[in-house]
Enzyme design. Structure first.
Site, PDB file in Angstrom:
ATOM      1  N   HIS A   1      42.327  42.488  48.512  1.00  0.00           N
ATOM      2  CA  HIS A   1      42.395  41.126  49.038  1.00  0.00           C
ATOM      3  C   HIS A   1      41.886  40.118  48.021  1.00  0.00           C
ATOM      4  O   HIS A   1      40.979  40.398  47.236  1.00  0.00           O
ATOM      5  CB  HIS A   1      41.658  41.000  50.373  1.00  0.00           C
TER       6      HIS A   1
ATOM      7  N   ASP B   1      40.823  36.946  48.895  1.00  0.00           N
ATOM      8  CA  ASP B   1      39.789  36.030  49.393  1.00  0.00           C
ATOM      9  C   ASP B   1      38.397  36.617  49.194  1.00  0.00           C
ATOM     10  O   ASP B   1      38.225  37.832  49.040  1.00  0.00           O
ATOM     11  CB  ASP B   1      40.020  35.674  50.870  1.00  0.00           C
TER      12      ASP B   1
ATOM     13  N   ASP C   1      33.960  42.583  45.590  1.00  0.00           N
ATOM     14  CA  ASP C   1      34.717  42.406  46.835  1.00  0.00           C
ATOM     15  C   ASP C   1      35.718  41.272  46.682  1.00  0.00           C
ATOM     16  O   ASP C   1      35.416  40.139  46.968  1.00  0.00           O
ATOM     17  CB  ASP C   1      33.710  42.115  47.956  1.00  0.00           C
TER      18      ASP C   1
ATOM     19  N   GLU D   1      41.231  38.507  54.308  1.00  0.00           N
ATOM     20  CA  GLU D   1      40.608  39.763  54.748  1.00  0.00           C
ATOM     21  C   GLU D   1      39.230  39.515  55.347  1.00  0.00           C
ATOM     22  O   GLU D   1      38.803  40.227  56.240  1.00  0.00           O
ATOM     23  CB  GLU D   1      40.499  40.737  53.568  1.00  0.00           C
ATOM     24  N   GLU D   2      38.546  38.500  54.836  1.00  0.00           N
ATOM     25  CA  GLU D   2      37.144  38.300  55.229  1.00  0.00           C
ATOM     26  C   GLU D   2      36.985  37.621  56.581  1.00  0.00           C
ATOM     27  O   GLU D   2      35.892  37.609  57.136  1.00  0.00           O
ATOM     28  CB  GLU D   2      36.406  37.489  54.154  1.00  0.00           C
TER      29      GLU D   2
ATOM     30  N   ASP E   1      38.222  49.014  49.150  1.00  0.00           N
ATOM     31  CA  ASP E   1      37.354  47.902  49.534  1.00  0.00           C
ATOM     32  C   ASP E   1      36.046  48.413  50.124  1.00  0.00           C
ATOM     33  O   ASP E   1      35.499  47.835  51.056  1.00  0.00           O
ATOM     34  CB  ASP E   1      38.088  47.009  50.541  1.00  0.00           C
TER      35      ASP E   1
END
Ligand SMILES: [Zn+2]
Length: 413
Positions: free
Chosen positions: A99, A101, A132, A166-167, A193
């Site tokens: 991801h 973001d 991340d 994703e977050e 992740d």
């Protein structure tokens, strides 16, 4: 593993690209990509940078599945699918989903360096989003570049999904691309992740996630005359402490497949109430982040919280409202012997010479969304798990070795 591939040559090529790989990771970290729910303007600039970066990496196809979103200035949450066609169409595609973001920096005072100006110190790169999910995003795209530079054609089709959002729930990211039906249940899906520093944890099961917003309504008044009001902050505090104790004792099961082995219930975000010291707040808001072992139902835990609401309300006279702001019940686990687990295991072992094992975590990654939709996915990565913390960092060796793991995985038979 393909016999005809000279893996020493593959790994040497990765080593040769080390500086470029590091520089590319630092480049994407310099472009913050924070979702609107966390107060940011989305991922478009970063996604454009990455798309530019991968133009000559040897992808046969780069497609967009952008999700419209009025809450960002661009109106778009970018989702990029980049594919290399495999030579054997009878084999299932291998996917790596990362991801773009990131989460906000949190208190800047806790950072030793500027989170968006990555620095290298003692073999590590520091910055928000390096781990991340920057490390693995970069590792997966560079694995494709290495295959191209060596003229190696994978047997499986390789798909990289570079997604937004994703977050904060994935509605504009993974959920959106799943609705586009680009995956099949037989596909091999890796979500890099999460993991551990040995690179051994292949996560196949997750806890349920439940985020609860607790709004307490009392009656505002002057702080010198508390009898004239109802202190919403006090009622909220009483509720917080009681809920904390109740949840931990009621849902106390230990399952060693998970790390940590218990359910977790943490009070986290606290919204500002009154701006001045001498007013008793009439309203107070805070949040619980709950990660619950799959043995328990989240509805049950929410029901227990609602009961406690009644108790604390009658005790304090305040009105307490609960709102579920995130609710992801645990997905059916991926089988520990699923084809994706085996293929990944072989690739990790070959590079790290370690003993990878399937396990469970409490993190809550996109993999649960895949699993719930019927796609067995495995979460893996070599990392210290510094995500969301100040001074987030990655080990350069992990970045390079994980690139080798992806090269190996992509060259699976
Ligand atoms: Zn992540």
């Amino acid at each position: 593993m393909s016999n005809e591939v000279n893996f020493d040559e593959v790994y040497a090529k990765v080593d040769e690209l080390k500086d470029e790989i590091i520089e590319s990771l630092m480049k994407i970290v310099r472009v913050p990509a924070i979702g609107p729910k966390s107060g940011g303007d989305g991922e478009l600039k970063k996604a454009q940078l990455i798309e530019e970066m991968i133009q000559d990496f040897g992808f046969d196809e780069i497609t967009h599945y952008d999700a419209p979103d009025d809450s960002v200035p661009s109106g778009i949450r970018p989702n990029i699918i980049a594919k290399v066609n495999g030579t054997d169409p009878s084999l299932p595609p291998i996917w790596v989903m990362s991801h773009t973001d990131i989460v906000p920096t949190g208190d800047l005072k806790l950072w030793d360096t500027d989170p968006f100006e990555p620095v290298i110190k003692e073999g590590r790169i520091y910055g928000r989003g390096v781990e991340d999910n920057g490390q693995e995003l970069i590792a997966s795209i560079y694995a494709v570049k290495v295959l191209k530079l060596l003229g190696l054609k994978p047997k499986h089709t390789i798909g990289l999904a570079l997604v937004a959002d994703e977050e904060t729930g994935s509605a504009k990211g993974l959920h959106h691309i799943i609705n586009e039906k680009i995956f099949k249940p037989t596909d091999l899906i890796v979500v890099p992740d999460g993991g551990n520093e040995e690179g051994t944890l292949m996560e196949v099961s997750e806890k349920s996630i439940m985020w609860v917003k607790v709004t307490t309504l009392g009656k505002q008044c002057h702080a010198s005359m508390p009898d004239k009001g109802i202190n919403a902050f006090r009622a909220a505090s009483i509720f917080a402490v009681k809920a904390d104790e109740m949840l931990k004792s009621t849902y106390g099961k230990v399952d060693e497949l998970f790390d940590p082995p218990t359910s977790t219930f943490e009070m986290t975000k606290k919204e500002a109430n009154v701006p001045n010291v001498n007013t008793i707040p009439g309203e107070d808001t805070f949040y619980f982040d709950c990660r619950i072992l799959p043995d328990y139902s989240t509805e049950d835990a929410l029901g227990a919280l609602k009961k406690l609401v009644e108790e604390v309300s009658s005790e304090t006279g305040a009105k307490i409202e609960l709102e579920l702001v995130q609710h992801d019940p645990a997905a059916p686990p991926t089988a520990p012997d699923a084809p994706v687990v085996n293929a990944l295991k072989q690739a990790i072992e070959k590079v790290y010479n370690n003993e990878p094992y399937p396990g469970g975590i409490g993190g809550g990654t996109c993999a649960a969304i895949f699993r719930r939709a019927g796609y067995p996915a495995v979460v893996w990565g070599t990392m210290y798990e510094t995500a969301h913390s100040p001074n987030e960092f990655v080990e350069i060796d992990f970045l390079i070795n994980d690139t080798k793991v992806f090269c190996t995985l992509f060259l699976s038979d």
